[in-house]
Design an enzyme around this catalytic site. Sequence first.
Site, PDB file in Angstrom:
ATOM      1  N   ASN A  50      -7.251  -1.066 -11.796  1.00 13.45           N
ATOM      2  CA  ASN A  50      -6.693  -1.576 -13.057  1.00 13.45           C
ATOM      3  C   ASN A  50      -7.014  -3.040 -13.309  1.00 13.45           C
ATOM      4  OD1 ASN A  50      -5.503   0.951 -13.518  1.00 13.45           O
ATOM      5  ND2 ASN A  50      -3.683   0.417 -12.332  1.00 13.45           N
ATOM      6  N   ASN A  73      -1.703   4.667 -10.554  1.00 11.44           N
ATOM      7  CA  ASN A  73      -0.383   4.221 -11.010  1.00 11.44           C
ATOM      8  C   ASN A  73      -0.164   4.251 -12.519  1.00 11.44           C
ATOM      9  OD1 ASN A  73       0.515   3.883  -8.377  1.00 11.44           O
ATOM     10  ND2 ASN A  73      -0.277   1.804  -8.245  1.00 11.44           N
ATOM     11  N   ASN A  95       3.289   5.525  -7.833  1.00 10.31           N
ATOM     12  CA  ASN A  95       4.168   4.957  -6.821  1.00 10.31           C
ATOM     13  C   ASN A  95       5.618   5.229  -7.212  1.00 10.31           C
ATOM     14  OD1 ASN A  95       2.159   3.973  -5.187  1.00 10.31           O
ATOM     15  ND2 ASN A  95       2.265   1.880  -5.939  1.00 10.31           N
ATOM     16  N   PRO A  96       6.470   5.589  -6.255  1.00 10.97           N
ATOM     17  CA  PRO A  96       7.882   5.818  -6.580  1.00 10.97           C
ATOM     18  C   PRO A  96       8.542   4.635  -7.273  1.00 10.97           C
ATOM     19  CG  PRO A  96       7.403   6.687  -4.408  1.00 10.97           C
ATOM     20  CD  PRO A  96       6.169   5.950  -4.851  1.00 10.97           C
ATOM     21  N   SER A  97       8.065   3.412  -6.999  1.00  7.03           N
ATOM     22  CA  SER A  97       8.657   2.226  -7.639  1.00  7.03           C
ATOM     23  C   SER A  97       8.465   2.256  -9.153  1.00  7.03           C
ATOM     24  CB  SER A  97       8.039   0.942  -7.063  1.00  7.03           C
ATOM     25  OG  SER A  97       6.638   0.918  -7.272  1.00  7.03           O
ATOM     26  N   GLY A 183      -5.236   1.437  -4.519  1.00  6.41           N
ATOM     27  CA  GLY A 183      -6.663   1.540  -4.790  1.00  6.41           C
ATOM     28  C   GLY A 183      -7.483   1.784  -3.537  1.00  6.41           C
ATOM     29  N   TRP A 203     -11.416  -6.038  -8.568  1.00  5.60           N
ATOM     30  CA  TRP A 203     -11.864  -7.434  -8.588  1.00  5.60           C
ATOM     31  C   TRP A 203     -10.609  -8.310  -8.557  1.00  5.60           C
ATOM     32  CZ3 TRP A 203     -16.109 -10.090  -7.693  1.00  5.60           C
ATOM     33  CH2 TRP A 203     -16.248 -11.392  -8.149  1.00  5.60           C
ATOM     34  N   HIS A 229       0.132  -7.032  -0.591  1.00  4.00           N
ATOM     35  CA  HIS A 229      -1.244  -6.593  -0.407  1.00  4.00           C
ATOM     36  C   HIS A 229      -2.146  -7.799  -0.124  1.00  4.00           C
ATOM     37  CE1 HIS A 229       0.095  -2.763  -1.755  1.00  4.00           C
ATOM     38  NE2 HIS A 229       0.225  -3.101  -3.025  1.00  4.00           N
TER      39      HIS A 229
END
Length: 264
Positions: A50, A73, A95-97, A183, A203, A229
């Site tokens: 994304n 996502n 994602n559960p979030s 990703g 990127w 991350h």
Amino acid sequence: MTKVNTPLGENLWFDGELLYSLTIDNSTYNLFPQEIPFKLPLKKCSVVGNGGILKGSRCGKQIDEADFVIRCNLPPLSSDFIPDVGTKTQLVTVNPSIIDKRFQNLLWSRKSFVESVKVYKSSYVYMPAFSMKHGTEPSLRVYYTLADFSTNQTVLFANPNFLRNIGKFWKSKGVHSKRLSTGLFMVSAALSLCEEVTVYGFWPFQIDLKGKTISHHYYDDVPPMTGFHSMPEEFLQLWLLHKTGVLRVQLEQCDTASSNQKPH
């Protein structure tokens, strides 16, 4: 997770919470397909991140030319973005979030969630239901919501053994972070499923190859959570794979892309 690789009665250890496990009972076992539901090997795959580098890339057509397109996502695919990111989707991660923040854990109205996933048509919805204990319940709600509304999507649950092994592999290569990004997990999956992999929207920097400032995502400029991350380390590994011909990293506009592109 399938009935073949996760048999009834197995004690399943969560990959994100090492002290927590779950015994696979009938109700859980029946959520799994018999085996991987698509024919392997897949031929040409696009893994679409994304990143803001996709904005203005004109890569939509090239992305959609792949046999299997993976998106991360629940990204927006509105008409404004189609020229850059395409529309084709065979698998989209959740994602559960996201279920918590955007859809109130599906505890109230579920219709907005059902409407939001229609854009992905008859895709697989891939969720890490057994990574963290607090992610199991919203993941199961997604499964039952899509089933109750008879949508075109099919929920697949990430195998925590796969996620654990992939995490160990990339750590051995120098990616040191609390958890890999969605990703990188999906690129790793694609490399084991597909004959040819091209990645887009990966990127992690604030300027592109020409020195132009870009947004964090192609659809907004909301910064990532810090300390979770390690995107530059992940990108370095992807670039090394690109340089050795294992996969292709698309960084420039698709209609002017050069095979000799080099990151700054």
